[in-house]
Design a protein around this motif. Structure first.
Motif, mmCIF file in Angstrom:
data_model
loop_
_atom_site.group_PDB
_atom_site.id
_atom_site.type_symbol
_atom_site.label_atom_id
_atom_site.label_comp_id
_atom_site.label_asym_id
_atom_site.label_seq_id
_atom_site.Cartn_x
_atom_site.Cartn_y
_atom_site.Cartn_z
ATOM 1 N N GLU A 88 0.749 -1.123 -0.098
ATOM 2 C CA GLU A 88 -0.062 0.020 -0.058
ATOM 3 C C GLU A 88 0.922 1.297 0.021
ATOM 4 O OE1 GLU A 88 -3.727 -0.085 2.279
ATOM 5 O OE2 GLU A 88 -2.952 -2.052 3.117
ATOM 6 N N CYS A 89 2.189 1.036 -0.314
ATOM 7 C CA CYS A 89 2.852 2.207 -0.121
ATOM 8 C C CYS A 89 3.978 2.200 -1.620
ATOM 9 C CB CYS A 89 3.991 2.200 1.082
ATOM 10 S SG CYS A 89 3.417 2.228 2.625
ATOM 11 N N PRO A 90 3.147 2.759 -2.512
ATOM 12 C CA PRO A 90 3.568 2.355 -3.940
ATOM 13 C C PRO A 90 4.995 3.344 -4.094
ATOM 14 C CG PRO A 90 1.777 4.170 -4.078
ATOM 15 C CD PRO A 90 1.757 3.596 -2.635
ATOM 16 N N ASN A 91 5.395 3.957 -3.429
ATOM 17 C CA ASN A 91 6.487 5.062 -3.607
ATOM 18 C C ASN A 91 7.783 4.599 -2.645
ATOM 19 O OD1 ASN A 91 5.206 6.618 -5.755
ATOM 20 N ND2 ASN A 91 4.279 7.616 -4.089
ATOM 21 N N ALA A 92 7.686 3.346 -1.997
ATOM 22 C CA ALA A 92 8.396 2.963 -0.887
ATOM 23 C C ALA A 92 9.426 1.930 -1.413
ATOM 24 C CB ALA A 92 7.543 2.660 0.330
ATOM 25 N N LYS A 93 10.606 1.949 -0.778
ATOM 26 C CA LYS A 93 11.488 0.944 -0.929
ATOM 27 C C LYS A 93 11.782 0.372 0.598
ATOM 28 C CE LYS A 93 13.908 1.027 -5.190
ATOM 29 N NZ LYS A 93 15.133 0.706 -6.026
ATOM 30 N N VAL A 94 12.241 -0.806 0.934
ATOM 31 C CA VAL A 94 12.421 -1.455 2.145
ATOM 32 C C VAL A 94 13.880 -1.488 2.078
ATOM 33 C CG1 VAL A 94 12.314 -3.502 3.550
ATOM 34 C CG2 VAL A 94 10.229 -2.548 2.390
ATOM 35 N N VAL A 95 14.421 -0.854 3.075
ATOM 36 C CA VAL A 95 15.874 -0.784 3.493
ATOM 37 C C VAL A 95 16.451 -2.037 4.301
ATOM 38 C CG1 VAL A 95 18.026 0.459 4.032
ATOM 39 C CG2 VAL A 95 15.809 1.656 3.072
ATOM 40 N N VAL A 96 17.140 -2.743 3.872
ATOM 41 C CA VAL A 96 17.597 -4.197 4.799
ATOM 42 C C VAL A 96 19.081 -4.252 4.681
ATOM 43 C CG1 VAL A 96 17.287 -5.655 2.483
ATOM 44 C CG2 VAL A 96 17.099 -6.715 5.067
#
Length: 316
Positions: A88-96
């Motif tokens: 639901e966060c189309p402009n996000a990336k997950v940082v891992v």
């Protein structure tokens, strides 16, 4: 909804949302950093996502505003909701962390590990665990920088001990550091009684006491003004927090060696660790029936599993 409450304002740019992990208030927090690139630190498990959405809405943000979702490590109580939230966060990336990337793409082993610890409660506490497409992941390792605002460059530090796939994130604007579980757990439930308790988190299956001590020492040498904990909240009593984490780590490790020498198992160790904490808190006038023991008892169970696992590994 019932449980949800307003995000807690820590300063003009950082709030914490209560994710009601385990169905309990003040257990796992999701941090919202209000910079040009709206950034979250941690998601909690998937049942926490509804509280994140409500919290962001109450702060005046939309899900489209979220640019980065940082997970300090990939244990499901910190990162399990990342895939569900990302939908639901189309402009996000997950940082891992580099060692966590493949497990977010394919969380099968993560689920197996959590199921082994939480048993029949797994479904209720963690599902659904949604895989994350590789192109939506951003890997950050030791010394890497993430620019989230003109005046804010987050710095990533490799801080194993609790897990090999764990980093901490230094925020230069607040001179604070997001530590996940590396330097332990803070018990917000005791603060109202005037007690600050910080216990190490030694859960399976990558616990390494030497690496944890190195991480504690490293953060101590940074002279930060704040520590932001995954569990739960922020402290400015940095010296006290790190001292307690290191001292309790030695106590728990010593108990582990003793229990192992006696040929006993993790249940015995968890009981002894819980007894030592209760013994200490009694001196601070905390009653044995205090609600905080719901969490401390669970933490001692999980931490005892990690210590026994570590001792078995080194004694092979």
């Amino acid at each position: 909804m019932g449980k949800s409450k307003s995000p807690i304002k820590l300063d003009d740019r950082i709030h914490i949302i209560d994710g009601f992990d385990l169905g309990v208030s003040e257990r796992t927090g999701i941090y919202v950093i209000d910079e040009e690139e709206l950034t979250l630190v941690e998601t909690g498990p998937s049942p926490s996502v509804r509280y994140i959405k409500e919290g962001l809405d109450s702060l005046g943000f939309s899900l489209e505003d979220v640019k980065y979702i940082i997970v300090t490590h990939i244990h499901l109580d910190h990162a399990g909701g990342a895939g569900l939230l990302l939908r639901e966060c189309p402009n996000a990336k997950v940082v891992v962390h580099p060692k966590g990337e493949r497990h977010l793409i394919d969380p099968k082993r993560l689920k197996q590990g959590a199921r082994a610890v939480y048993g029949d409660s797994f479904e209720e506490l963690f599902e659904p665990v949604v895989p994350i497409p590789g192109e939506k992941l951003l890997v950050k390792g030791e010394g890497d920088i993430l620019q989230i605002g003109q005046a804010c460059s987050l710095e990533f530090l490799d801080t194993p001990g609790h897990a090999k796939h764990h980093f901490s994130i230094y925020d230069p604007v607040s001179n604070g550091i997001f530590t996940g579980d590396t330097v332990g757990i803070r018990y917000e439930q005791l603060v109202q009684d005037g007690v600050d308790l910080f216990l190490p988190s030694t859960s399976p299956n990558q616990f390494d006491p030497d690496a944890m001590r190195t991480a504690i020492d490293r953060i101590q040498a940074m002279n930060v003004d704040r520590i932001y904990y995954g569990h739960f909240g922020m402290t400015e009593k940095v010296e006290e927090a790190l001292r307690q984490a290191a001292e309790w780590l030695s106590v728990f490790e010593k108990e582990g060696h003793q229990v192992t020498a006696e040929g006993k198992g993790y249940d015995e160790l968890a009981g002894r660790m819980l007894y030592r904490v209760k013994e200490y808190l009694r001196t601070l006038l905390i009653e044995d029936e205090h609600p905080v023991y719901v969490l401390i008892n669970l933490d001692m169970q999980v931490s005892a599993l990690g210590i026994v696992d570590y001792l078995q590994r080194i004694n092979k």
